[in-house]
Design a protein around this motif. Structure first.
Motif, PDB file in Angstrom:
ATOM      1  N   UNK A 155       0.676  -1.108  -0.132  1.00 47.39           N
ATOM      2  CA  UNK A 155       0.020   0.084   0.037  1.00 47.39           C
ATOM      3  C   UNK A 155       0.720   1.245  -0.012  1.00 47.39           C
ATOM      4  N   UNK A 156       2.215   1.066   0.353  1.00 49.55           N
ATOM      5  CA  UNK A 156       2.917   2.171   0.441  1.00 49.55           C
ATOM      6  C   UNK A 156       4.031   2.254  -0.866  1.00 49.55           C
ATOM      7  N   UNK A 157       3.889   1.394  -1.794  1.00 50.19           N
ATOM      8  CA  UNK A 157       4.722   1.370  -2.937  1.00 50.19           C
ATOM      9  C   UNK A 157       5.752   0.734  -2.753  1.00 50.19           C
ATOM     10  N   UNK A 158       6.037  -0.488  -3.389  1.00 57.09           N
ATOM     11  CA  UNK A 158       7.429  -1.141  -3.313  1.00 57.09           C
ATOM     12  C   UNK A 158       7.922  -0.897  -4.941  1.00 57.09           C
ATOM     13  N   UNK A 159       9.264  -0.182  -4.823  1.00 54.32           N
ATOM     14  CA  UNK A 159       9.888   0.027  -6.207  1.00 54.32           C
ATOM     15  C   UNK A 159      10.844  -0.990  -6.504  1.00 54.32           C
ATOM     16  N   UNK A 160      11.482  -1.963  -5.231  1.00 54.08           N
ATOM     17  CA  UNK A 160      12.577  -2.803  -5.501  1.00 54.08           C
ATOM     18  C   UNK A 160      12.915  -3.472  -4.384  1.00 54.08           C
ATOM     19  N   UNK A 339       8.537 -27.252   1.844  1.00 53.70           N
ATOM     20  CA  UNK A 339       9.245 -26.776   3.132  1.00 53.70           C
ATOM     21  C   UNK A 339       9.923 -25.277   2.724  1.00 53.70           C
ATOM     22  N   UNK A 340       9.688 -24.762   1.693  1.00 53.85           N
ATOM     23  CA  UNK A 340      10.210 -23.399   1.107  1.00 53.85           C
ATOM     24  C   UNK A 340       9.204 -22.555   0.441  1.00 53.85           C
ATOM     25  N   UNK A 341       9.026 -21.427   0.793  1.00 57.42           N
ATOM     26  CA  UNK A 341       7.988 -20.674   0.283  1.00 57.42           C
ATOM     27  C   UNK A 341       8.546 -19.395  -0.461  1.00 57.42           C
ATOM     28  N   UNK A 342       8.075 -19.284  -1.749  1.00 58.65           N
ATOM     29  CA  UNK A 342       8.794 -17.906  -2.334  1.00 58.65           C
ATOM     30  C   UNK A 342       7.634 -16.784  -2.483  1.00 58.65           C
ATOM     31  N   UNK A 343       7.836 -15.581  -2.085  1.00 58.27           N
ATOM     32  CA  UNK A 343       6.967 -14.418  -2.233  1.00 58.27           C
ATOM     33  C   UNK A 343       7.367 -13.417  -3.192  1.00 58.27           C
ATOM     34  N   UNK A 344       6.515 -12.860  -3.919  1.00 55.92           N
ATOM     35  CA  UNK A 344       6.890 -11.938  -4.878  1.00 55.92           C
ATOM     36  C   UNK A 344       6.935 -10.432  -4.061  1.00 55.92           C
ATOM     37  N   UNK A 345       8.065  -9.703  -3.928  1.00 61.26           N
ATOM     38  CA  UNK A 345       7.980  -8.426  -3.435  1.00 61.26           C
ATOM     39  C   UNK A 345       7.913  -7.190  -4.520  1.00 61.26           C
TER      40      UNK A 345
END
Length: 442
Positions: A155-160, A339-345
């Motif tokens: 909500x606060x803007x992820x640029x990288x 056993x591993x989870x990948x999240x998009x940032x």
């Protein structure tokens, strides 16, 4: 098949009839059939019709029961839909909804309704309702942000994304990432230098004498450099005498292949390719959006490059970590390996949570790494985190660099990782970084 044909016949008959029910009735039946099918397929534990008047419910009820029966599910008329933070309170005011369900899921809804009637109606109950409706956490987060003051990082803007690593010999580390791996150096503050891995994923090398960590702390992190040129990278790194911890052994039916190299002071670099596989069905299309970023010069590893980066972090309590990154940070799960989870940032930057019992590292209390997020409105995010006690903070105020290059703050995730949130400003030493982030210089 016989039941499906019956459902289709009911819908088609209703569509063809020009009686008093009209077009609205036909649309409601189409919606009802869709909801019943989703419950039958276990896509949704329960599914709600649109809010309708009592007269509309009466006119639809017989057909709705037949449609539900045709899909092997049940339908319940609800004249007092529960009110949670998920939707505006007026969403079904004075109206009914039809709840399509299987036996146990209706009981789960009624249990939730009882909990709310007894006085508990917080974000926890809203999430519970969202899960009953089959919503993933990122969608629940969006609904909460729309209807309440609840917010998450996006909500606060992820640029990288960025990751800070700490060195005794910064000059040697800089030479390795620039001259051996061919990464472009986009800023150099003297005590810290930032390199570009992919479109919006970065890596910052820090002189331990001026950073938040010492190089002697456990290096409980691994950086996955995503590439589809594994054989070429492997051959190239061997020619440069880069130490290899795990060799390249491709397997035909694996979800991913790779090998692990070691940087000058012991950080693990996983050169990895995610392949077309059921685990990667959401990730592969995302990776295709941006081409691999080639090395900064044709004279360095010519033709090779990376199209993304995963920062792997290691936990004793995976459920706690997953809940934090999904519900508090608001990140979207894009790969689930169990056993591993990948999240998009960001567009090409990811964070991967790993069960320490299966990963390349075991859990450690301290770690020589800061996991960083480049934020458009870091002050707004800081105020929200501090005012709502979202997660523990390392400081009680926003840090602003004396030379006006950046401002930011550091907090902690459940595993004790330092999470750093930064916003960069117009300055000669930030010129290239701001250009890459798409920020106009003023």
């Amino acid at each position: 098949m016989k039941n499906q044909i019956l459902v289709l016949a009911i819908v088609l008959f209703s569509f063809s009839c020009q009686d008093q029910k009209g077009t609205s009735h036909q649309k409601h039946l189409g919606n009802i059939a869709a909801m019943a099918e989703m419950v039958a397929a276990d896509v949704k534990p329960i599914a709600l019709s649109e809010p309708i008047t009592t007269d509309e419910a009466e006119n639809l009820w017989t057909d709705a029961q037949e449609i539900a029966k045709g899909y092997g599910v049940e339908v319940f008329r609800e004249s007092d839909l529960i009110k949670t933070m998920l939707f505006p309170e007026s969403v079904a005011e004075g109206k009914e909804v039809m709840i399509f369900h299987k036996p146990n899921t209706l009981e789960a809804y009624l249990d939730l309704k009882k909990t709310i009637m007894e006085g508990s109606n917080s974000i926890a109950e809203a999430r519970r309702f969202g899960r009953l409706l089959g919503y993933p956490n990122h969608h629940i987060n969006s609904l909460l942000a729309k209807n309440t003051e609840f917010r998450t990082l996006p909500d606060f803007g992820v640029l990288g994304t960025n990751v800070f690593l700490y060195y005794k010999d910064l000059a040697t580390a800089k030479k390795f990432y620039h001259e051996t791996l061919g990464m472009e150096m986009v800023s150099d503050y003297g005590f810290a230098a930032t390199f570009r891995i992919s479109h919006d994923a970065f890596l910052t090398l820090v002189d331990e004498s001026k950073g938040m960590h010492k190089a002697t702390e456990p290096k409980t992190v691994a950086i996955a450099l995503l590439t589809d040129q594994l054989p070429d990278w492997y051959e190239y790194l061997q020619s440069k005498n880069v130490p290899i911890k795990y060799t390249y052994k491709p397997k035909e039916n694996n979800a991913h292949d790779g090998f692990v190299a070691i940087d000058p002071e012991g950080y693990l670099l996983e050169f990895e390719m995610f392949k077309q596989h059921e685990e990667n069905e959401w990730l592969v299309p995302q990776m295709r959006k941006y081409p691999a970023l080639p090395t900064f010069s044709e004279g360095v590893a010519a033709g090779l490059g990376f199209y993304g980066a995963v920062t792997w972090t290691y936990y004793q309590d995976m459920l706690e970590a997953e809940k934090f990154y999904e519900e508090i940070m608001g990140l979207r799960l894009i790969v689930d390996q169990g056993w591993a989870k990948v999240y998009q940032v960001s567009e090409t930057g990811y964070i991967g949570l790993v069960d320490e019992r299966r990963g390349m590292h075991t859990f450690s209390e301290t770690k020589a790494v800061n996991v960083s997020f480049l934020v458009e409105d870091v002050e707004g995010w800081f105020d929200y985190v501090r005012n709502n006690n979202v997660f523990p903070l390392r400081q009680d105020s926003l840090e602003v660099s004396p030379d006006g290059k950046f401002k930011g703050f550091v907090g902690f995730d459940p595993g004790g990782y330092y999470l750093e949130f930064d916003q960069f400003f117009t300055h000669p030493e930030n010129e290239r970084l701001l250009e890459l982030l798409g920020l106009t210089q003023k």
